[in-house]
Scaffold this motif. Structure first.
Motif, PDB file in Angstrom:
ATOM      1  N   VAL A   1      -2.078  -5.793  -3.238  1.00 54.62           N
ATOM      2  CA  VAL A   1      -3.396  -5.603  -2.628  1.00 54.62           C
ATOM      3  C   VAL A   1      -4.350  -6.726  -2.998  1.00 54.62           C
ATOM      4  O   VAL A   1      -4.982  -7.336  -2.134  1.00 54.62           O
ATOM      5  CB  VAL A   1      -3.982  -4.239  -3.035  1.00 54.62           C
ATOM      6  CG1 VAL A   1      -5.385  -4.065  -2.445  1.00 54.62           C
ATOM      7  CG2 VAL A   1      -3.076  -3.110  -2.565  1.00 54.62           C
TER       8      VAL A   1
ATOM      9  N   THR B   1      -2.974   2.455   5.028  1.00 53.21           N
ATOM     10  CA  THR B   1      -1.887   1.781   5.742  1.00 53.21           C
ATOM     11  C   THR B   1      -2.151   1.761   7.236  1.00 53.21           C
ATOM     12  O   THR B   1      -1.897   0.759   7.922  1.00 53.21           O
ATOM     13  CB  THR B   1      -0.552   2.487   5.456  1.00 53.21           C
ATOM     14  OG1 THR B   1      -0.362   2.574   4.038  1.00 53.21           O
ATOM     15  CG2 THR B   1       0.610   1.704   6.041  1.00 53.21           C
TER      16      THR B   1
ATOM     17  N   GLY C   1      -4.327   6.440   0.363  1.00 49.99           N
ATOM     18  CA  GLY C   1      -3.428   5.297   0.500  1.00 49.99           C
ATOM     19  C   GLY C   1      -2.685   5.288   1.822  1.00 49.99           C
ATOM     20  O   GLY C   1      -2.513   4.245   2.459  1.00 49.99           O
TER      21      GLY C   1
ATOM     22  N   THR D   1       0.826  -1.212   0.000  1.00 48.45           N
ATOM     23  CA  THR D   1       0.000   0.000   0.000  1.00 48.45           C
ATOM     24  C   THR D   1       0.856   1.256   0.000  1.00 48.45           C
ATOM     25  O   THR D   1       0.568   2.233  -0.706  1.00 48.45           O
ATOM     26  CB  THR D   1      -0.953  -0.011   1.209  1.00 48.45           C
ATOM     27  OG1 THR D   1      -1.755  -1.190   1.161  1.00 48.45           O
ATOM     28  CG2 THR D   1      -1.866   1.211   1.193  1.00 48.45           C
TER      29      THR D   1
END
Length: 479
Positions: free
Chosen positions: A126, A188, A184, A93
């Protein structure tokens, strides 16, 4: 009364709420890779103008991203089937967030392409690693349903990317990339609080042995690859992606079709881009019906082990006529030129009611997408059904690699086809004809799902027997 930090962790860790949170996080974050991929196509024009390159070069960027992401996913998945999956997802990520941020800051086309490649490498983690995790959270009886949410989240991600790009990036193409970078980084943080899922814990055959304190410690090795490919269901599930994704890959040009239709009616480029993105988003809402496809797949699978493959085969074959109609229904778009994002959205939604051709196009699109959406959840669930836990991420990634090649081919070749068709068919008719031709790739896709359905009973039974043997092995090791 106070609770220690360790007590809080025990109270939270592994509870139904924690597991539910983990499923939601993995499903939602699986959509982000498609958001990232969906950002670029609606902005082909503005980005090409900014870097002074032909739009076809931006199609090359998208095709390259598909291939790089799919190839990277094989490596991510293999490591994920052997190591700590949560850490890999967090690293992946962060990598794609860095690449997306770099895309926004790129000052020329080579730097933009390089940043997109970096993002694609991270995106490979992912889907492949996340898929392995989610299959270990869900029992086989409900795999189709949960996998429909997994697939739906990816479809919603594509829609979100298309919509955000068209509405937020029609005046400044860099803004959507900056927004996704922030998302993004937040993703995380969300990973930090997910449940560390044990391999195989959702399998009924292993439940008793794991509950007694055993550990499913089987891991994939290089020698397993021939065994994976000896399962005929795997072969057909992997190969169908080549033709299915050639058709799906061409559909990333759907915003371009509607944008060109808007420009042909006299709209300026910014308004046409926004109109194309909103129409493309609206017309792809049929993907929501993947939930129905997953439920039907679960129900038919309980009656016959051929169920999931048959549901997917019928869905993709039945959708072809509706796609062919969609691209040729004439549409009149009534939107004020120069309107803001809100004005464009309102005008497009109103046209569904006021313009019969728009309403017909929407109905056709919903039916087409609803039928093809049966593909996704049953593909995911069938991979889990015919493979032991330590193989699933790798098989998914191999399928995803072929999917990426097919999608890149569909995306790239569609652009070439549109240019070749521009002589006999003036724009936007050339785009409509090209898109219609690419949907014929769904025919061999349906045939391969039928072949997968023929082989799946034997492969499911073999995995069932294997897990029973391993449950005895796990119990023996705990004594």
């Amino acid at each position: 009364m106070t609770m220690t930090r360790g007590g809080m962790a025990r109270a939270w860790g592994g509870t139904p709420v924690h597991r539910g949170y983990s499923v939601v996080v993995f499903v939602l974050l699986a959509s982000l890779d498609n958001v990232a991929i969906g950002l670029v196509p609606p902005l082909y024009g503005p980005i090409a103008d900014a870097f002074v390159v032909p739009q076809g070069m931006l199609g090359l960027v998208t095709a390259t991203s598909f291939v790089v992401s799919a190839a990277a996913a094989v490596a991510w998945a293999y490591v994920g089937d052997r190591a700590n999956r949560k850490r890999l997802l967090m690293v992946g990520t962060l990598i794609w967030a860095a690449g997306t941020g770099g895309s926004a800051l790129a000052g020329n086309f080579p730097l933009f392409l390089a940043a997109q490649v970096v993002a694609a490498i991270g995106l490979g983690a992912v889907g492949s690693v996340g898929f392995s995790v989610v299959t270990d959270l869900i029992s086989p009886r409900r795999r189709g349903l949960v996998m429909s949410f997994w697939g739906l989240s990816q479809g919603v991600g594509t829609l979100a990317g298309t919509l955000v790009a068209g509405l937020l990036g029609n005046t400044d193409w860099r803004r959507p990339f900056l927004l996704l970078t922030v998302v993004g980084l937040a993703a995380t943080v969300a990973y930090l609080f997910t449940y560390d899922i044990r391999r195989g814990q959702s399998e009924p055959e292993l439940a008793g042995a794991l509950a007694e304190g055993g550990d499913y410690d089987f891991r994939i090795s290089r020698s397993d690859l021939p065994r994976i490919l000896s399962r005929r269901t795997n072969v057909w599930l992997i190969l169908q992606g080549l033709t299915a994704q050639a058709a799906f890959g061409s559909l990333v040009w759907l915003p371009v079709l509607f944008s060109e239709r808007a420009e042909a009616q006299g709209f300026s480029e910014p308004t046409a881009v926004a109109v194309g993105s909103v129409f493309a988003t609206l017309f792809q809402l049929g993907g929501v019906f993947s939930i129905v496809g997953g439920l039907v797949g679960d129900a038919v699978q309980r009656r016959t082990p051929r169920g999931r493959g048959l549901v997917a085969a019928v869905g993709v074959l039945a959708a072809v006529p509706f796609y062919l109609v969609l691209f040729f229904v004439p549409m009149r778009i009534d939107v004020p030129d120069g309107a803001g994002a809100g004005g464009v959205v309102s005008a497009v939604l109103a046209s569904v009611v006021t313009e019969p051709t728009v309403g017909l196009s929407l109905l056709t699109a919903l039916l087409a997408l609803a039928l093809t959406s049966a593909n996704s959840p049953n593909w995911f669930a069938l991979i889990a059904d015919v493979n032991p836990p330590e193989h699933r991420g790798t098989v998914y990634s191999l399928g995803n690699l072929v999917n990426g090649i097919g999608r890149a081919a569909g995306n790239g070749l569609a652009g070439l086809a549109f240019r070749a068709l521009a002589a006999p068919f003036p724009p936007p008719l050339n785009v409509a004809v090209g898109l219609a031709a690419f949907q014929l790739f769904f025919v061999p896709t349906g045939v391969m799902y039928w072949l997968a359905a023929r082989n799946s009973p034997r492969d499911i039974e073999a995995v069932y027997a294997l897990l029973h043997d391993r449950a005895r092995h796990v119990r023996a090791e705990t004594r």
